[in-house]
Design an enzyme around this catalytic site. Sequence first.
Site, PDB file in Angstrom:
ATOM      1  N   LYS A  69       0.838  -1.289   0.157  1.00  0.00           N
ATOM      2  CA  LYS A  69      -0.042  -0.009   0.026  1.00  0.00           C
ATOM      3  C   LYS A  69       0.849   1.195  -0.246  1.00  0.00           C
ATOM      4  CE  LYS A  69      -4.232  -2.017   0.445  1.00  0.00           C
ATOM      5  NZ  LYS A  69      -5.571  -1.841   0.466  1.00  0.00           N
ATOM      6  N   LYS A 114      -9.748  -2.435  -5.991  1.00  0.00           N
ATOM      7  CA  LYS A 114     -10.832  -1.275  -6.408  1.00  0.00           C
ATOM      8  C   LYS A 114      -9.865  -0.017  -6.829  1.00  0.00           C
ATOM      9  CE  LYS A 114     -13.562  -2.268  -2.106  1.00  0.00           C
ATOM     10  NZ  LYS A 114     -12.389  -2.536  -1.282  1.00  0.00           N
ATOM     11  N   LYS A 132      -3.620  -8.757  -8.205  1.00  0.00           N
ATOM     12  CA  LYS A 132      -5.021  -9.066  -7.674  1.00  0.00           C
ATOM     13  C   LYS A 132      -5.979  -8.009  -7.975  1.00  0.00           C
ATOM     14  CE  LYS A 132      -6.002  -7.206  -3.416  1.00  0.00           C
ATOM     15  NZ  LYS A 132      -7.168  -7.085  -2.497  1.00  0.00           N
TER      16      LYS A 132
HETATM   17  N1  AQP Z   1      -9.011  -9.773  -5.854  1.00  0.00           N
HETATM   18  C1  AQP Z   1      -9.391 -10.340  -4.813  1.00  0.00           C
HETATM   19  N2  AQP Z   1      -9.632 -11.712  -4.721  1.00  0.00           N
HETATM   20  C2  AQP Z   1     -10.072 -12.379  -3.491  1.00  0.00           C
HETATM   21  N3  AQP Z   1     -10.626 -11.617  -2.670  1.00  0.00           N
HETATM   22  C3  AQP Z   1     -10.612 -10.269  -2.621  1.00  0.00           C
HETATM   23  N4  AQP Z   1     -11.011  -9.453  -1.617  1.00  0.00           N
HETATM   24  C4  AQP Z   1     -10.424  -8.278  -2.189  1.00  0.00           C
HETATM   25  N5  AQP Z   1      -9.800  -8.154  -3.531  1.00  0.00           N
HETATM   26  C5  AQP Z   1      -9.914  -9.681  -3.591  1.00  0.00           C
HETATM   27  C6  AQP Z   1     -11.722  -9.676  -0.466  1.00  0.00           C
HETATM   28  O1  AQP Z   1     -12.585  -8.719  -0.478  1.00  0.00           O
HETATM   29  C7  AQP Z   1     -12.861  -8.281   1.220  1.00  0.00           C
HETATM   30  C8  AQP Z   1     -12.860  -6.917   0.933  1.00  0.00           C
HETATM   31  O2  AQP Z   1     -11.924  -6.297   0.624  1.00  0.00           O
HETATM   32  P1  AQP Z   1     -11.156  -4.699   1.205  1.00  0.00           P
HETATM   33  O3  AQP Z   1     -12.268  -3.811   0.647  1.00  0.00           O
HETATM   34  O4  AQP Z   1     -11.386  -4.905   2.554  1.00  0.00           O
HETATM   35  O5  AQP Z   1     -10.086  -4.461   0.998  1.00  0.00           O
HETATM   36  P2  AQP Z   1      -8.847  -4.987   0.010  1.00  0.00           P
HETATM   37  O6  AQP Z   1      -8.616  -6.470   0.086  1.00  0.00           O
HETATM   38  O7  AQP Z   1      -7.741  -4.088   0.201  1.00  0.00           O
HETATM   39  O8  AQP Z   1      -9.810  -4.905  -1.391  1.00  0.00           O
HETATM   40  P3  AQP Z   1      -9.290  -4.051  -2.602  1.00  0.00           P
HETATM   41  O9  AQP Z   1     -10.476  -4.233  -3.731  1.00  0.00           O
HETATM   42  O10 AQP Z   1      -7.919  -4.493  -3.086  1.00  0.00           O
HETATM   43  O11 AQP Z   1      -9.253  -2.643  -2.161  1.00  0.00           O
HETATM   44  P4  AQP Z   1      -8.544  -1.430  -2.104  1.00  0.00           P
HETATM   45  O12 AQP Z   1      -8.068  -1.357  -3.848  1.00  0.00           O
HETATM   46  O13 AQP Z   1      -9.184  -0.250  -1.579  1.00  0.00           O
HETATM   47  O14 AQP Z   1      -7.182  -1.889  -1.480  1.00  0.00           O
HETATM   48  C9  AQP Z   1     -11.668  -8.717   1.846  1.00  0.00           C
HETATM   49  O15 AQP Z   1     -12.026 -10.037   2.455  1.00  0.00           O
HETATM   50  C10 AQP Z   1     -10.817  -9.336   0.638  1.00  0.00           C
HETATM   51  O16 AQP Z   1      -9.823 -10.310   1.050  1.00  0.00           O
END
Ligand code: AQP
Length: 326
Positions: free
Chosen positions: A111, A194, A191
Amino acid sequence: MARIMSGVQPTGNLHIGNYLGALVNWVRMQQQFDAFYCIVDLHALTQRPEPLALQRAVREVAIGVLASGVDPERATLFVQSHVPQHSELGWILTCMTQLGDLNRMTQFKDKSAAQPENINAGLFTYPILQTADIVLYRADRVPVGEDQEQHLELARETVRRFNGIYGETFPEPQVVRSEAPRVMGLDGETKMSKSRNNEIGLFETADETMAKLRAAKTDPARLRKSDKGTPEVCNIFKYHGFFTGQAQRDEIAAGCRSATLGCVDCKKMLAANLEQVKGPIRERGAALRADPARLDEILAAGAAKARAEAEKTMALVRSRIGLRAP
Ligand code: AQP
């Protein structure tokens, strides 16, 4: 009934990685567990969002969670900042967590690299607040994607330390692994996320998804339609693994190997199958968006229930650590 707790950040549009990696499990598990699902807006502050954008994102993520099938009559759905005990316990657990343990967290490194202009301390202490989110509800199990497993291990370590010093207070939360622990983005390299602009959005229309799929990478060996491919190395074929039935998948694999099926046709089939899942979610989302008072009610009821549970835990924690008389 055993309790589960899980959260999602309001940092952008929900995508099929969130859906497959988390929401599918949330919907399934609300049947068997006392489920607490949280929109973690305090965590989202680590990305310093615009205030109005944050408020919009909280509502949109709540709509996405509900439209995916989370039932507010069964599960408690709430917004993290509506329950001030998260921040209070977050600080207490900050004093329980060792710097050396935090230093090992790989998500902090990822991050920080993604936002070099804003490497704030919240990015570093993020897993501590996440631990507070879980143990505040004394959750036994936490469904998460692969990216969060290291944080869960740290949470367990913190619980062991707290219980060791102050007596048995929190259960050690167990990870519930998803069947899609790491869905890759459309770039095929990182991966789906968002904030990386590599996502298939849950609320996208079929046309929007097809436009993204057209530009998405496939097997690099298939430069022309007549080139034979290897489905196992193709990111699009991996998505078929989640959305396409076995018989059609076998057909696609054979067509790719023999070059009788082109990449565009393979993508069209995926877009159609994705639409079978996304179409009804989009419709339910539109209905929820049209009734903002109903969403307010759901989130207010969820926050009231969450605050009551959180306060029970905090009363015990405060007395255990000496902030109040036992
Ligand atoms: N690519 C992914 N594959 C499987 N699981 C995923 N999760 C996120 N991306 C994937 C799971 O979704 C839940 C919510 O995620 P989050 O919003 O708390 O944060 P994150 O993991 O950081 O998701 P993003 O989309 O990558 O958000 P940003 O871009 O804001 O950092 C969690 O259970 C996560 O494991």
